[in-house]
Design an enzyme around this catalytic site. Sequence first.
Site, PDB file in Angstrom:
ATOM      1  N   ASP A  24      62.755  -4.086   9.159  1.00  0.00           N
ATOM      2  CA  ASP A  24      61.718  -3.183   8.627  1.00  0.00           C
ATOM      3  C   ASP A  24      60.356  -3.552   9.223  1.00  0.00           C
ATOM      4  OD1 ASP A  24      61.499  -5.623   7.286  1.00  0.00           O
ATOM      5  OD2 ASP A  24      61.019  -4.720   5.336  1.00  0.00           O
TER       6      ASP A  24
ATOM      7  N   ASP B 156      59.188  -9.158  11.519  1.00  0.00           N
ATOM      8  CA  ASP B 156      60.342  -8.464  12.117  1.00  0.00           C
ATOM      9  C   ASP B 156      60.085  -8.198  13.602  1.00  0.00           C
ATOM     10  OD1 ASP B 156      59.823  -7.364   9.213  1.00  0.00           O
ATOM     11  OD2 ASP B 156      61.983  -7.183   9.516  1.00  0.00           O
TER      12      ASP B 156
ATOM     13  N   ASN C 231      59.057  -3.140   4.310  1.00  0.00           N
ATOM     14  CA  ASN C 231      57.613  -3.373   4.399  1.00  0.00           C
ATOM     15  C   ASN C 231      56.852  -2.047   4.363  1.00  0.00           C
ATOM     16  OD1 ASN C 231      57.480  -6.255   4.620  1.00  0.00           O
ATOM     17  ND2 ASN C 231      58.364  -6.066   6.661  1.00  0.00           N
TER      18      ASN C 231
ATOM     19  N   THR D 223      66.888  -8.529   8.370  1.00  0.00           N
ATOM     20  CA  THR D 223      65.585  -9.137   8.023  1.00  0.00           C
ATOM     21  C   THR D 223      64.775  -8.197   7.135  1.00  0.00           C
ATOM     22  OG1 THR D 223      64.526  -8.237  10.002  1.00  0.00           O
ATOM     23  CG2 THR D 223      65.543 -10.411  10.213  1.00  0.00           C
TER      24      THR D 223
ATOM     25  N   PHE E 171      60.747 -10.846  -1.451  1.00  0.00           N
ATOM     26  CA  PHE E 171      60.550  -9.415  -1.194  1.00  0.00           C
ATOM     27  C   PHE E 171      61.836  -8.656  -0.835  1.00  0.00           C
ATOM     28  CE2 PHE E 171      59.884  -5.867   1.729  1.00  0.00           C
ATOM     29  CZ  PHE E 171      59.218  -5.007   0.870  1.00  0.00           C
ATOM     30  N   ASN E 172      62.614  -9.117   0.135  1.00  0.00           N
ATOM     31  CA  ASN E 172      63.764  -8.318   0.596  1.00  0.00           C
ATOM     32  C   ASN E 172      64.789  -8.108  -0.522  1.00  0.00           C
ATOM     33  OD1 ASN E 172      62.696  -8.020   3.143  1.00  0.00           O
ATOM     34  ND2 ASN E 172      63.799  -9.783   4.000  1.00  0.00           N
TER      35      ASN E 172
ATOM     36  N   HIS F 245      59.166 -15.747   8.705  1.00  0.00           N
ATOM     37  CA  HIS F 245      60.449 -15.565   8.021  1.00  0.00           C
ATOM     38  C   HIS F 245      61.540 -15.025   8.961  1.00  0.00           C
ATOM     39  CE1 HIS F 245      58.275 -15.819   4.163  1.00  0.00           C
ATOM     40  NE2 HIS F 245      57.430 -14.925   4.631  1.00  0.00           N
ATOM     41  N   ASP F 246      61.265 -13.869   9.557  1.00  0.00           N
ATOM     42  CA  ASP F 246      62.352 -13.099  10.168  1.00  0.00           C
ATOM     43  C   ASP F 246      62.795 -13.627  11.526  1.00  0.00           C
ATOM     44  OD1 ASP F 246      62.309 -11.533   7.939  1.00  0.00           O
ATOM     45  OD2 ASP F 246      61.187  -9.887   8.850  1.00  0.00           O
TER      46      ASP F 246
HETATM   47  C1  BDR Z   1      60.308 -10.893   3.953  1.00  0.00           C
HETATM   48  O1  BDR Z   1      59.469  -9.870   3.417  1.00  0.00           O
HETATM   49  C2  BDR Z   1      58.842  -9.155   4.442  1.00  0.00           C
HETATM   50  O2  BDR Z   1      57.495  -8.906   4.163  1.00  0.00           O
HETATM   51  C3  BDR Z   1      59.021  -9.945   5.702  1.00  0.00           C
HETATM   52  O3  BDR Z   1      59.152  -9.074   6.808  1.00  0.00           O
HETATM   53  C4  BDR Z   1      60.275 -10.743   5.464  1.00  0.00           C
HETATM   54  O4  BDR Z   1      61.427 -10.034   5.892  1.00  0.00           O
HETATM   55  C5  BDR Z   1      59.797 -12.230   3.440  1.00  0.00           C
HETATM   56  O5  BDR Z   1      59.864 -12.282   2.053  1.00  0.00           O
HETATM   57 CA    CA Z   2      61.287  -8.062   7.275  1.00  0.00          CA
END
Ligand code: BDR
Ligand code: CA
Length: 304
Positions: A9, A14, A38, A123, A165-166, A231-232
């Site tokens: 996303d 990403d 996102n 991701t 978040f994801n 993160h991704d």
């Molecule tokens: C995840 O949330 C998104 O904002 C980032 O792209 C990542 O995949 C981190 O919590």
């Molecule tokens: Ca992401």
Amino acid sequence: MKQIIIDCDPGIDDALALLLAAGSPSLRILAVTTVAGNRPVATTAVNGRKIMDLAGRREVPVYAGAARPLGYAEARCNLVHGEDGLGGVDVGDAALVQEGHAANRLIELLLSHPPHSIELVATAPLTNLALAESLSPGILRRARRLLVMGGALRFPGNITPAAEFNFYADPVAAEMVLAAGANTVLFPLDVTSSAIMTPAWIESFNQLGSVCGRAAAGMLQAYAELDPLLHDACPVAYLLDETLFTGEPCHLEVDWRPGVTAGHTLAWFGEQIDDAHAANALAMTAVRNDALLELVRSAIGSLP
Ligand code: BDR
Ligand code: CA
């Protein structure tokens, strides 16, 4: 050569994951699929296309997928990555996104390749993967591995105290995917909280003197002010060098019910694993950050 699909996303981290994959000759990207996360799915699809074009990878198809999470009327987006999802950085115009839904394309790709030959990196909210599993039960088990960024196990969430978040953005999909019996490797906040970008590292992208380097520096400068974590890039980096990471087998369940703990990931480790809670994932818990940053910089340094 590893064959991979990236469901994402974009989203700045990403975008970094896509650039890392594009700059890694040992990875063959079969497709990029995108989802609402996102930003809304129309934006994440165009961003995925723009980033692959920027990397000189016009031949890699990009498909748009789910516009909403399972069981919610609206996508649950955020503004950490800016209104356009790429920190307001001009990364050029996008060529066309392919026709067809990402979930259908995931199914077609997994069925048309030998079992366990595709590494499926996710991701973003897991809506596309859950839809694929609903339409074609067992399809996720055809992947060699599912490499998922999401969840928070022994670590607090980043959207609520309970949820990352994801998984917060589509808790039903997260639970469906973790319960699908696939060979899952999870990259929760427990590990990505150690994947820390430094100002000097971000500036080093400008010094590459390339189009991708300048774009990466611009995006990361905008993003690092709000979330300085890569993160991704972690699941893609794992495909390139597993020794960067340390992991533990565990049994994972996601609280998919609406309420204050929606999206919370509950993990059983070590002696807590039993017949009723058999291990269903390998969760990463530590990363060698200096080596991770160098891997990402060096791969992106090979791009135009
Ligand atoms: C995840 O949330 C998104 O904002 C980032 O792209 C990542 O995949 C981190 O919590
Ligand atoms: Ca992401």
